[in-house]
Design a protein around this motif. Structure first.
Motif, PDB file in Angstrom:
ATOM      1  N   LYS A  35      43.266  41.790  41.284  1.00 46.32           N
ATOM      2  CA  LYS A  35      42.846  41.084  42.503  1.00 46.32           C
ATOM      3  C   LYS A  35      43.409  41.771  43.741  1.00 46.32           C
ATOM      4  O   LYS A  35      42.704  41.959  44.733  1.00 46.32           O
ATOM      5  CB  LYS A  35      43.329  39.625  42.472  1.00 46.32           C
ATOM      6  CG  LYS A  35      42.544  38.727  41.556  1.00 46.32           C
ATOM      7  CD  LYS A  35      43.117  37.315  41.623  1.00 46.32           C
ATOM      8  CE  LYS A  35      42.455  36.387  40.653  1.00 46.32           C
ATOM      9  NZ  LYS A  35      43.066  35.035  40.682  1.00 46.32           N
ATOM     10  N   ALA A  36      44.692  42.130  43.697  1.00 44.37           N
ATOM     11  CA  ALA A  36      45.322  42.795  44.840  1.00 44.37           C
ATOM     12  C   ALA A  36      44.663  44.147  45.101  1.00 44.37           C
ATOM     13  O   ALA A  36      44.437  44.519  46.258  1.00 44.37           O
ATOM     14  CB  ALA A  36      46.818  42.960  44.590  1.00 44.37           C
ATOM     15  N   SER A  37      44.333  44.855  44.051  1.00 43.77           N
ATOM     16  CA  SER A  37      43.674  46.149  44.212  1.00 43.77           C
ATOM     17  C   SER A  37      42.292  45.983  44.841  1.00 43.77           C
ATOM     18  O   SER A  37      41.915  46.743  45.742  1.00 43.77           O
ATOM     19  CB  SER A  37      43.546  46.838  42.856  1.00 43.77           C
ATOM     20  OG  SER A  37      42.838  48.033  42.965  1.00 43.77           O
ATOM     21  N   GLU A  46      46.340  39.559  38.425  1.00 44.10           N
ATOM     22  CA  GLU A  46      46.840  39.541  39.804  1.00 44.10           C
ATOM     23  C   GLU A  46      46.815  40.935  40.420  1.00 44.10           C
ATOM     24  O   GLU A  46      46.446  41.104  41.587  1.00 44.10           O
ATOM     25  CB  GLU A  46      48.247  38.946  39.862  1.00 44.10           C
ATOM     26  CG  GLU A  46      48.305  37.460  39.567  1.00 44.10           C
ATOM     27  CD  GLU A  46      47.434  36.633  40.496  1.00 44.10           C
ATOM     28  OE1 GLU A  46      47.439  36.882  41.726  1.00 44.10           O
ATOM     29  OE2 GLU A  46      46.723  35.730  39.996  1.00 44.10           O
TER      30      GLU A  46
END
Length: 98
Positions: free
Chosen positions: A67-69, A64
């Motif tokens: 993905k956010a990065s 997660e």
């Protein structure tokens, strides 16, 4: 009698050993280790299951975060790609007004 007890203990410890080997070689964490009883081997299996559960949770959190990065990097690039032409247009408009 001692041979019987020792063989049962060894069989239960082999289950723990197999689970540790599976985790180490294949990264297999999904299936919990089931060892019946109410002794140190059962406690070891329970602790192993808790550790495996924590590792699974850590892996999910790591995915997660990655993905956010990646999304943040993409948003930064899109913002840059939008600002660059607008900056050039502002310069042209400013020079036409002069």
């Amino acid at each position: 009698m001692a041979h019987y007890l020792a063989s049962r203990l060894v069989a239960r410890l082999k289950k723990v050993d197999e689970a540790v080997r599976a985790m180490n070689t294949a990264g297999e964490l999904a299936s919990p280790l089931e060892v019946g009883g109410a002794d140190e081997v059962t406690s070891l299996a329970g602790n192993f299951n808790q550790m495996a559960h924590s590792l699974v949770r850590f892996r999910r959190e790591q995915v997660e975060l990655e993905k956010a990065s990646a999304l943040g990097e993409m948003a930064r690039q899109v913002a840059h790609d939008i600002r660059s032409p607008l900056s050039a247009l502002n310069t042209v408009v400013g020079s036409l007004e002069s």
